[in-house]
Design an enzyme around this catalytic site. Structure first.
Site, PDB file in Angstrom:
ATOM      1  N   GLY A  33      67.988  33.377  58.315  1.00 13.95           N
ATOM      2  CA  GLY A  33      68.187  34.643  58.902  1.00 13.95           C
ATOM      3  C   GLY A  33      66.829  34.807  60.150  1.00 13.95           C
ATOM      4  CB  SER A  34      65.708  35.051  62.992  1.00 12.68           C
ATOM      5  OG  SER A  34      66.509  35.645  63.638  1.00 12.68           O
ATOM      6  CB  ALA A  36      60.849  42.036  64.693  1.00  7.89           C
ATOM      7  CD  GLN A  37      56.656  40.849  60.596  1.00  4.08           C
ATOM      8  OE1 GLN A  37      57.447  41.459  59.698  1.00  4.08           O
ATOM      9  NE2 GLN A  37      55.313  40.681  60.066  1.00  4.08           N
ATOM     10  N   GLY A  38      59.836  36.666  62.838  1.00  3.48           N
ATOM     11  CA  GLY A  38      59.989  35.240  62.526  1.00  3.48           C
ATOM     12  C   GLY A  38      61.240  35.053  61.923  1.00  3.48           C
ATOM     13  CE  LYS A  55      59.105  38.268  58.102  1.00  2.00           C
ATOM     14  NZ  LYS A  55      59.612  39.464  57.528  1.00  2.00           N
ATOM     15  CG  ASP A 132      62.690  48.815  61.810  1.00  2.00           C
ATOM     16  OD1 ASP A 132      63.463  49.561  62.064  1.00  2.00           O
ATOM     17  OD2 ASP A 132      62.444  47.753  61.974  1.00  2.00           O
TER      18      ASP A 132
HETATM   19  P1  AMP Z   1      63.021  40.015  57.966  1.00  2.00           P
HETATM   20  O1  AMP Z   1      62.314  39.497  59.210  1.00  2.00           O
HETATM   21  O2  AMP Z   1      62.273  40.040  56.662  1.00  2.00           O
HETATM   22  O3  AMP Z   1      63.591  41.084  58.427  1.00  2.00           O
HETATM   23  O4  AMP Z   1      64.127  39.100  57.599  1.00  2.00           O
HETATM   24  C1  AMP Z   1      65.252  38.638  58.704  1.00  2.00           C
HETATM   25  C2  AMP Z   1      66.579  38.423  58.025  1.00  2.00           C
HETATM   26  O5  AMP Z   1      66.263  37.230  56.981  1.00  2.00           O
HETATM   27  C3  AMP Z   1      66.886  39.428  56.915  1.00  2.00           C
HETATM   28  O6  AMP Z   1      67.974  40.399  57.548  1.00  2.00           O
HETATM   29  C4  AMP Z   1      68.069  38.573  55.985  1.00  2.00           C
HETATM   30  O7  AMP Z   1      69.117  38.126  56.601  1.00  2.00           O
HETATM   31  C5  AMP Z   1      67.111  37.257  55.937  1.00  2.00           C
HETATM   32  N1  AMP Z   1      66.139  37.440  55.001  1.00  2.00           N
HETATM   33  C6  AMP Z   1      65.037  37.803  54.653  1.00  2.00           C
HETATM   34  N2  AMP Z   1      64.581  37.548  53.418  1.00  2.00           N
HETATM   35  C7  AMP Z   1      65.414  37.243  52.574  1.00  2.00           C
HETATM   36  C8  AMP Z   1      65.345  36.836  51.336  1.00  2.00           C
HETATM   37  N3  AMP Z   1      64.380  37.027  50.435  1.00  2.00           N
HETATM   38  N4  AMP Z   1      66.683  36.473  50.836  1.00  2.00           N
HETATM   39  C9  AMP Z   1      67.512  36.024  51.573  1.00  2.00           C
HETATM   40  N5  AMP Z   1      67.586  36.371  52.933  1.00  2.00           N
HETATM   41  C10 AMP Z   1      66.537  36.944  53.518  1.00  2.00           C
END
Ligand code: AMP
Length: 399
Positions: A33-34, A36-38, A55, A132
């Protein structure tokens, strides 16, 4: 760190357009996944013998705003490790954008909602406003446990509740946030969308608005809005038995109390937790658990240079490692991530079988665990880690 040590302990791997440089204990990196922050990857942690999510914060020290966001996320989420601003956390199986494509039954829908409400209640009890909340910031595991993510924009309420309206992603803005943006903004179009569906709000509501916003609202075309039976007809809900029919009307009733333009008339989190659609899951050890402790109350008032933010982040990591080493973390009431996580296995021990806690809802018919695996094979369990995390108590996966 000297170069030799770094080369011994770390390795670099390209994931999509990004290079991850992580400890060798983390193997098998795959993008999941990605935000706004990475970028977020799944990986296998050989030390913990379980899958984790890593992340990588993109350009965390590009400027003061990025550095402050990185610090906020670190402090509020209490991540397990931070390496060059890689945040390592429990691996979940999907975000809510993916989960809402699935045909979930009421048991799972209401359980997910219950956990979201618990999470929000805990955040607010700790004086934190997420700012958010949206489906991509909510992740779910195949056993139906749920976590709220992305605290880069979260604020501690200690510094006042005035919010920057632009923070919230457009489609998820509450009416009061939309109106707070000033009526010139193009995004105010979102207001039209709200009143087309829910109808022009009452005079009583208009009187609460400041003059310029009121003038704007009064000059919109008038809409009668639609009934909740029209907005959310039975076909939108799982309905394959009498029992589910009852659930559909309860779900609709809850939606009608949540989707209320006037915030003062909207159902509160506490009230929603008591609603018949939700209260079948009510477990006081989860709902009434002590709020997470946020040590840095001045988090939002702080203004620092990028170098100072780096220092603070580094110090937070060292403190965290020290506390983990001394085993203090395990005794802590809950971290934010943990606070929003609860175990369905526990519910099945305590709730479905205990008729005293049942309401008009036939909880005893909830005989199976509300796992997601049996409805979608793409949501595989994370392996032994999943079981270990959910077995660790109502606060689950404490970090
Ligand atoms: P974030 O930048 O934290 O909003 O994460 C972006 C995307 O990465 C999310 O919408 C999830 O699809 C995926 N993601 C983030 N953290 C996790 C996690 N702990 N386990 C599984 N997928 C994750």
């Amino acid at each position: 760190m000297n170069r030799n040590k770094r080369e011994r302990e770390y390795y670099s791997i390209d994931v999509g357009d990004s290079t991850f440089t992580v400890l060798k204990r983390y193997q098998n990196l795959r993008p999941i996944g990605s935000g706004a922050q990475g970028i977020v990857c799944s990986a296998y942690d050989h030390n913990l013998e379980r899958n984790v999510a890593i992340k990588k914060l993109s350009r965390p020290f590009q400027n003061q705003t990025h550095a402050k966001r990185a610090y906020r996320e670190l402090v509020l989420m209490k991540f397990r490790h931070v390496h060059m601003l890689y945040l390592v956390m429990e691996l979940m199986d999907a975000n809510l954008c993916q989960v809402i494509q699935m045909e979930l039954d009421h048991e799972r829908l209401s359980y997910l909602l219950y956990q979201m409400l618990c999470g929000i209640k805990h955040l607010h009890a700790a004086g934190i406003i997420h700012r958010d909340l949206k489906p991509s910031n909510i992740v779910v595991k195949s056993d139906c446990t749920l976590k709220i993510l992305d605290f880069g924009l979260a604020r501690t309420a200690a510094t006042g509740l005035l919010m920057t309206p632009y923070v919230v992603t457009r489609y998820y803005r509450a009416p009061e946030v939309i109106l707070g943006m000033g009526y010139q903004a193009n995004d105010i179009d979102q207001w039209n969308k709200v009143i087309e569906q829910l109808g022009t709000p009452s005079q009583e509501f208009l009187m609460k608005l400041n003059q310029s916003v009121r003038t704007y609202v009064e000059n919109r075309p008038r809409y009668a809005g639609y009934s909740f039976e029209k907005l959310f007809p039975d076909v939108l809900f799982p309905a394959d038995s009498e029992h589910n029919k009852l659930k559909a009307s309860q779900a609709r009733d809850l939606l009608s109390k949540m989707l209320v333009i006037d915030a003062s008339k909207r159902i509160s989190v506490d009230e929603a937790l008591q609603h018949p659609y939700i209260n079948v899951w009510y477990d006081p050890t989860e709902v009434e658990a002590p709020p997470p402790v946020i040590t840095d109350k001045q988090l939002d008032e702080r203004e620092h240079t990028v170098e100072e933010w780096k220092e603070l982040i580094y110090k937070e990591v060292l403190d965290w490692e020290e506390r983990t080493k001394n085993g203090v973390i395990r005794g802590q009431p809950a971290s934010i991530g943990a606070a929003v996580s609860s175990s369905p296995q526990q519910h099945h021990q305590h709730h479905p079988s205990t008729s005293s806690s049942t309401s008009a809802n036939d909880v005893s018919s909830m005989s199976t665990d509300p796992t997601l695996t049996d409805t979608d094979s793409s949501l595989e369990t994370a392996g032994p880690a999943a079981a270990a995390a959910t077995a660790s108590g109502p606060m689950g996966c404490c970090r």
